[in-house]
Each structure stands twice: as C-alpha cells, then as structure tokens.
Write a protein that holds these residues in place. Structure first.
Motif, PDB file in Angstrom:
ATOM      1  N   SER A 109       0.829  -1.214   0.000  1.00  0.00           N
ATOM      2  CA  SER A 109       0.000   0.000   0.000  1.00  0.00           C
ATOM      3  C   SER A 109       0.862   1.261   0.000  1.00  0.00           C
ATOM      4  O   SER A 109       0.583   2.222  -0.722  1.00  0.00           O
ATOM      5  CB  SER A 109      -0.920   0.026   1.226  1.00  0.00           C
ATOM      6  N   ILE A 110       1.915   1.249   0.801  1.00  0.00           N
ATOM      7  CA  ILE A 110       2.838   2.388   0.823  1.00  0.00           C
ATOM      8  C   ILE A 110       3.500   2.552  -0.542  1.00  0.00           C
ATOM      9  O   ILE A 110       3.604   3.662  -1.058  1.00  0.00           O
ATOM     10  CB  ILE A 110       3.904   2.219   1.935  1.00  0.00           C
ATOM     11  N   PHE A 111       3.921   1.450  -1.141  1.00  0.00           N
ATOM     12  CA  PHE A 111       4.528   1.508  -2.474  1.00  0.00           C
ATOM     13  C   PHE A 111       3.575   2.153  -3.472  1.00  0.00           C
ATOM     14  O   PHE A 111       3.956   3.043  -4.233  1.00  0.00           O
ATOM     15  CB  PHE A 111       4.920   0.104  -2.945  1.00  0.00           C
ATOM     16  N   MET A 112       2.330   1.714  -3.476  1.00  0.00           N
ATOM     17  CA  MET A 112       1.358   2.273  -4.441  1.00  0.00           C
ATOM     18  C   MET A 112       1.057   3.731  -4.150  1.00  0.00           C
ATOM     19  O   MET A 112       0.947   4.539  -5.075  1.00  0.00           O
ATOM     20  CB  MET A 112       0.078   1.435  -4.455  1.00  0.00           C
ATOM     21  N   ALA A 113       0.940   4.080  -2.880  1.00  0.00           N
ATOM     22  CA  ALA A 113       0.635   5.469  -2.525  1.00  0.00           C
ATOM     23  C   ALA A 113       1.803   6.407  -2.862  1.00  0.00           C
ATOM     24  O   ALA A 113       1.578   7.551  -3.251  1.00  0.00           O
ATOM     25  CB  ALA A 113       0.309   5.560  -1.032  1.00  0.00           C
ATOM     26  N   ALA A 114       3.029   5.907  -2.749  1.00  0.00           N
ATOM     27  CA  ALA A 114       4.211   6.741  -3.004  1.00  0.00           C
ATOM     28  C   ALA A 114       4.500   6.908  -4.488  1.00  0.00           C
ATOM     29  O   ALA A 114       5.259   7.779  -4.879  1.00  0.00           O
ATOM     30  CB  ALA A 114       5.421   6.140  -2.297  1.00  0.00           C
ATOM     31  N   ASN A 115       3.936   6.051  -5.293  1.00  0.00           N
ATOM     32  CA  ASN A 115       4.201   6.098  -6.717  1.00  0.00           C
ATOM     33  C   ASN A 115       2.965   6.496  -7.455  1.00  0.00           C
ATOM     34  O   ASN A 115       2.683   6.431  -8.511  1.00  0.00           O
ATOM     35  CB  ASN A 115       4.735   4.740  -7.209  1.00  0.00           C
TER      36      ASN A 115
END
Length: 115
Positions: A109-115
């Motif tokens: 989720s963090i990966f998707m939110a950061a990208n």
C-alpha cells in the motif's frame, strides 16, 4: 490498505478450505493446496487493484509471490516441529503468519501510494 486487508480476510479465511489450510502445512503433497490457496489471493487481489489503481496490476503478482513464501515457511515450521492445534506454538505461528501478511499489505500500500 483497506482493500488489501479485505482481500486477505476473504482469501485467507472465507475462501480457504480445510484441504488448503491443512494441505499446505504438510511435509509432502503441500504444493497443490498452497498453489490453489495463493491463486485465490491473486484472483481476489487483481480485480481490486485493477479497479482502484490499474497501473499497479503487478502488485497482485508480488502479493502472490510473497504469500507463497510466507505460507510455505509456516508450513515448514508446522510440519517439521509438529505444530498442531494442541502445540503451544500454534497460535504464535498463526499470529506471526498473519502479521507478515498484514505487513506485506501495508508495504504494498505504501509503495502504491508513493508512486
């Protein structure tokens, strides 16, 4: 994160059969039950990700791969140490397994939110 948590609850508890749950933790014959279980995770995750963030479709494949690794590691511990529901480590092992799955969802989720 909420969608990946929903996916996890559906795939790990609602859609997982006893054949999958017990079969993936055996010393022998664990491959098919584990694969079917993790394919269910993929089948639930992919449409949800395609609806919410289609450019991250590959995250469902990453989740699938990590789920196989975590569940096989739990299966190896269960099979080799004979951890069943009467074993004192049973709930600890379940807790560690679930924590790793939720941390996976959090990280993805963090990966998707950061990208």
């Amino acid at each position: 994160m909420l969608l990946l948590t929903f996916k996890h609850i559906m795939a790990d508890f609602v859609l997982q059969t006893a054949w999958m749950a017990h079969g993936k933790d055996q010393k022998h014959g664990w491959g098919l039950p584990l694969l079917v279980h993790c394919l269910i995770h993929l089948a639930v995750a992919l449409p949800l990700i395609l609806i919410v963030a289609p450019r991250f479709w590959f995250v469902a494949l990453i989740d699938f791969g990590i789920h196989i690794i975590v569940d096989r590691a739990k299966g190896l511990v269960s099979a080799n140490l004979h951890v069943n529901q009467e074993h004192p480590w049973f709930w600890t092992l379940i807790g560690v397994d679930q924590a790793l799955h939720h941390l996976t969802g959090f990280g993805l989720s963090i990966f998707m939110a950061a990208n």
